[in-house]
Design a protein around this motif. Structure first.
Motif, mmCIF file in Angstrom:
data_model
loop_
_atom_site.group_PDB
_atom_site.id
_atom_site.type_symbol
_atom_site.label_atom_id
_atom_site.label_comp_id
_atom_site.label_asym_id
_atom_site.label_seq_id
_atom_site.Cartn_x
_atom_site.Cartn_y
_atom_site.Cartn_z
ATOM 1 N N THR A 140 36.081 39.369 40.263
ATOM 2 C CA THR A 140 36.439 40.070 39.037
ATOM 3 C C THR A 140 35.413 41.153 38.758
ATOM 4 O OG1 THR A 140 37.075 39.756 36.705
ATOM 5 C CG2 THR A 140 35.229 38.423 37.536
ATOM 6 N N GLN A 148 39.258 35.056 33.436
ATOM 7 C CA GLN A 148 38.694 33.883 32.780
ATOM 8 C C GLN A 148 39.091 32.579 33.472
ATOM 9 O OE1 GLN A 148 36.416 33.768 30.113
ATOM 10 N NE2 GLN A 148 36.308 35.890 30.809
ATOM 11 N N ALA A 149 38.136 31.649 33.519
ATOM 12 C CA ALA A 149 38.363 30.341 34.135
ATOM 13 C C ALA A 149 39.121 29.423 33.189
ATOM 14 C CB ALA A 149 37.038 29.702 34.503
ATOM 15 N N GLU A 150 39.849 28.492 33.788
ATOM 16 C CA GLU A 150 40.368 27.379 33.007
ATOM 17 C C GLU A 150 39.183 26.565 32.482
ATOM 18 O OE1 GLU A 150 43.457 26.851 32.277
ATOM 19 O OE2 GLU A 150 44.378 28.335 33.604
ATOM 20 N N HIS A 236 43.471 38.100 46.034
ATOM 21 C CA HIS A 236 43.331 37.043 45.033
ATOM 22 C C HIS A 236 44.492 36.073 45.159
ATOM 23 C CE1 HIS A 236 40.596 36.714 41.420
ATOM 24 N NE2 HIS A 236 41.321 35.598 41.319
ATOM 25 N N ASP A 238 47.208 33.551 43.317
ATOM 26 C CA ASP A 238 47.845 33.494 42.000
ATOM 27 C C ASP A 238 47.654 32.142 41.322
ATOM 28 O OD1 ASP A 238 49.644 31.774 43.268
ATOM 29 O OD2 ASP A 238 51.419 32.987 42.848
ATOM 30 N N ASP A 240 44.443 30.605 41.165
ATOM 31 C CA ASP A 240 42.992 30.442 41.096
ATOM 32 C C ASP A 240 42.593 29.973 39.698
ATOM 33 O OD1 ASP A 240 40.198 30.763 41.017
ATOM 34 O OD2 ASP A 240 40.251 32.491 42.353
ATOM 35 N N PRO A 241 42.047 28.755 39.559
ATOM 36 C CA PRO A 241 41.683 28.275 38.228
ATOM 37 C C PRO A 241 40.284 28.691 37.787
ATOM 38 C CG PRO A 241 41.332 26.523 39.815
ATOM 39 C CD PRO A 241 41.855 27.716 40.596
ATOM 40 N N ASN A 244 40.668 33.768 37.187
ATOM 41 C CA ASN A 244 42.097 34.047 37.052
ATOM 42 C C ASN A 244 42.475 35.317 37.805
ATOM 43 O OD1 ASN A 244 44.361 35.558 35.271
ATOM 44 N ND2 ASN A 244 44.672 33.348 35.184
ATOM 45 N N SER A 246 43.996 37.754 37.009
ATOM 46 C CA SER A 246 43.813 38.989 36.231
ATOM 47 C C SER A 246 42.511 39.683 36.605
ATOM 48 C CB SER A 246 43.828 38.689 34.730
ATOM 49 O OG SER A 246 42.775 37.801 34.374
ATOM 50 N N HIS A 268 40.922 28.870 44.472
ATOM 51 C CA HIS A 268 39.586 29.446 44.643
ATOM 52 C C HIS A 268 38.968 28.969 45.956
ATOM 53 C CE1 HIS A 268 36.570 31.974 42.800
ATOM 54 N NE2 HIS A 268 35.644 31.163 43.251
#
Length: 288
Positions: A140, A148-150, A236, A238, A240-241, A244, A246, A268
């Protein structure tokens, strides 16, 4: 494997392929050793015609550990006191250039994963004359509004270091499984073997904390990435926790003419099944 003197440090590295081929340097992420770039992946890149170099960043693996520096105050960093970071991503980028110099590499293709993606972005900003192309994977821009991560994924990173080998291995397997790719799940035996290999090679939790401080303190690269004029690829997953998708989309939007490749079902990590897709994309970018 070998060591190079770079930027006042010793960096552990190894290579794959013909040294006469175009150099491609692999940069790994937060607290991750160079062997996270698995041998098979490096061999695929070498077969594509690259001279592949992978290395341990400072403070991880068998490169220099900077334990004379304090452990970072992550709470102070979160509150905005960036001066508490022992070093920045720009220092890690300078390490890479020092490795180039030690190996006699004038210019290289660079590929970075996670924090390694941030480092290669910083390389493109600070040292564009030393690069042939840049590939940023599962990373990112540093913009807090994206990538942002979960919350549960951040919780995995925030776990206190295990006090026993058995618990450390169990924690690693759990982390690999939960942060990995739901579309390409790994079996438990593979994950345990991976965790064991990494634990027995080197374990340095405080170095991981200093890496995290470097990420937080280095800020948003978006505006500076807009000045990059290099062939660029952003990859990337789609699913990825931890970072993200984004974050990858924002990276591709920030770098002029960057190609974006979103891989369905990838989390990830770089599961074996996507290696041919990733290597082919890097080959297309570089004309290799």
């Amino acid at each position: 494997m070998a060591r190079a003197q770079a930027n006042g440090l010793e960096l552990e590295y190894d290579t794959f392929g013909d040294p006469d081929n175009p150099p491609l340097v692999l940069v790994m992420g937060l607290g991750a050793q160079m062997i996270t770039w698995e041998d098979g992946f490096c061999e695929l890149l070498a077969a594509r015609g690259f001279f592949v170099v992978r290395y341990d960043n400072r403070d991880v693996g068998l490169s220099t550990w900077l334990d004379h520096l304090p452990a970072p105050d992550l709470a102070a960093l979160a509150a905005g006191d960036l001066a508490t970071a022992p070093y920045l991503l720009s220092d890690l980028a300078d390490d890479a250039v020092g490795l180039f110099d030690a190996l006699g590499i004038a210019r290289a293709h660079v590929v970075g994963a996670s924090m390694g993606g941030m480092i290669v972005q910083q390389l493109a900003i600070d040292h564009p004359d030393r690069l042939l192309s840049v590939t940023s994977i599962m990373s990112t821009t540093g913009d807090p509004a994206v990538g942002q991560a979960e919350p549960w994924a951040l919780g995995l990173l925030a776990r206190p270091p295990a006090s026993t080998r058995e618990q450390a291995l169990a924690d690693s397997v759990d982390g690999y499984r939960r942060l990995g790719s739901p579309g390409y799940p790994d079996d438990e035996a593979f994950l345990l073997a991976k965790a064991t290999l990494h634990y027995d090679r080197a374990r340095h939790p405080v170095g991981t904390l200093r890496h995290a401080a470097a990420v937080v303190a280095s800020g948003d690269r978006t505006s500076r990435l807009q000045d990059v004029r290099l062939p660029a690829l952003v990859i990337h997953g789609d699913a990825d926790p931890l970072i993200n998708v984004s974050g990858g989309k924002a990276t591709a939007e920030a770098i002029p003419d960057a190609e974006l490749l979103v891989i369905p079902g990838m989390g990830h990590n770089l599961p074996h099944a996507v290696w041919p897709t990733v290597v082919s994309a890097i080959g297309r970018l570089t004309g290799q």
